[in-house]
Structures are given as C-alpha cells and as structure tokens.
Design a protein around this motif. Structure first.
Motif, short mmCIF file in Angstrom:
data_model
loop_
_atom_site.label_atom_id
_atom_site.label_comp_id
_atom_site.label_asym_id
_atom_site.label_seq_id
_atom_site.Cartn_x
_atom_site.Cartn_y
_atom_site.Cartn_z
N PHE A 2 0.87 -1.16 0.00
CA PHE A 2 0.00 0.00 0.00
C PHE A 2 0.91 1.22 0.00
CE2 PHE A 2 -2.53 3.31 2.03
CZ PHE A 2 -3.67 3.26 1.25
N VAL A 3 0.79 2.07 -1.02
CA VAL A 3 1.70 3.21 -1.19
C VAL A 3 0.89 4.50 -1.15
CG1 VAL A 3 3.38 4.30 -2.72
CG2 VAL A 3 3.25 1.80 -2.59
N VAL A 4 1.38 5.48 -0.38
CA VAL A 4 0.77 6.81 -0.31
C VAL A 4 1.66 7.76 -1.11
CG1 VAL A 4 0.10 8.71 1.21
CG2 VAL A 4 -0.21 6.34 1.96
N ASP B 239 2.05 11.91 -2.89
CA ASP B 239 1.56 13.28 -2.80
C ASP B 239 0.93 13.68 -4.14
OD1 ASP B 239 3.65 13.88 -4.53
OD2 ASP B 239 4.84 14.94 -3.02
N GLU C 212 6.30 9.17 -3.91
CA GLU C 212 5.99 8.25 -2.81
C GLU C 212 6.35 8.89 -1.48
OE1 GLU C 212 7.58 3.97 -1.28
OE2 GLU C 212 7.05 4.10 -3.41
N LYS C 213 5.40 8.88 -0.54
CA LYS C 213 5.61 9.45 0.79
C LYS C 213 5.53 8.41 1.90
CE LYS C 213 6.32 13.56 -0.55
NZ LYS C 213 7.63 14.15 -0.40
N ALA C 214 4.84 7.31 1.65
CA ALA C 214 4.72 6.25 2.66
C ALA C 214 4.46 4.93 1.95
CB ALA C 214 3.61 6.56 3.65
N ARG C 215 4.91 3.85 2.60
CA ARG C 215 4.72 2.51 2.05
C ARG C 215 4.49 1.54 3.21
NH1 ARG C 215 6.39 -0.66 -2.52
NH2 ARG C 215 6.88 1.29 -3.55
N SER D 151 8.12 13.56 8.81
CA SER D 151 7.20 12.43 8.91
C SER D 151 7.12 11.95 10.35
CB SER D 151 7.67 11.27 8.03
OG SER D 151 7.64 11.63 6.68
#
Length: 115
Positions: free
Chosen positions: A9-11, A13, A18-21, A39
């Motif tokens: 699951f990738v977040v 912006d 990519e900002k989070a995984r 973060s």
C-alpha cells in the motif's frame, strides 16, 4: 465490513512522489516506511490526543516523544545534530527537569533545579 487489500500500500503526494509505504518483506514481517523529513507516527488516546510520537524532524533528527494529556512533552529520546543520544525529562508544567547526554566528553547527567 469493508476490507481493503494491497501489496504494498503506497501513499503518494499530489505530484505522485511516494511518501509512505506499508508492505511485507520476504519473511512476512510488516514494515511501514515514511519517506521524508517531518514524517511521524502518533498513537492517540481515547480523546484523540497524541500520547506517543515517533518523528523525523525537519533537520532529519529522530525523536521518540512521550506526551501527557495536556499535550506537553514529558519524556523524549533523540539524537542531537552531532549524533549524540539525549534523553530529556520534563515536569508536568513542561519545564526541563533532567537531561542525559551521552557520547560527549565527559558524559553528562544534568538535573535541573526548580526556580
């Protein structure tokens, strides 16, 4: 109940960076990676107040912060800009009460006297 499944699951912006995984590694260990300075992760109490924070500050220094119900930092563990670990403890009023600085010559434990 709605169930969402992803691998990983990738977040991202608004620019698609990519900002989070959230993923599992080869051994099925769960890993959450937040990808930029500033973060952090917060655990909140039943009133949605931050109580435990794990952060990467804007200067890229890490901190683990224990926060009281009034939002005041009461205990923190961090690395200073020179890489030295530091532990700080504050009073219920948020005033610094103790700090322990390690990897300095000499190692120092500072107890702060009340005014």
């Amino acid at each position: 109940m709605l169930e969402l499944r992803a691998q990983p699951f990738v977040v991202v912006d608004s620019d698609g960076s990519e900002k989070a995984r959230l993923s599992c590694d080869e051994a099925s260990a769960v890993r959450l990676v937040l990808g930029s300075a500033g973060s952090g992760i917060a655990l909140v109490d039943t009133k949605k107040r931050d109580r435990l924070r794990l952060e990467l500050r804007q200067d890229s220094s890490p901190i683990v912060a224990l926060v009281d119900e009034n939002g005041l930092l009461r205990c923190g563990l961090t690395l200073l800009s020179d890489g030295a670990p530091a532990l700080v403890v504050a009073t219920p009023e948020g005033e610094l009460q103790m700090k322990l600085l390690v990897d300095r010559k000499p190692t120092r434990l500072v107890l702060v006297e009340p005014d």
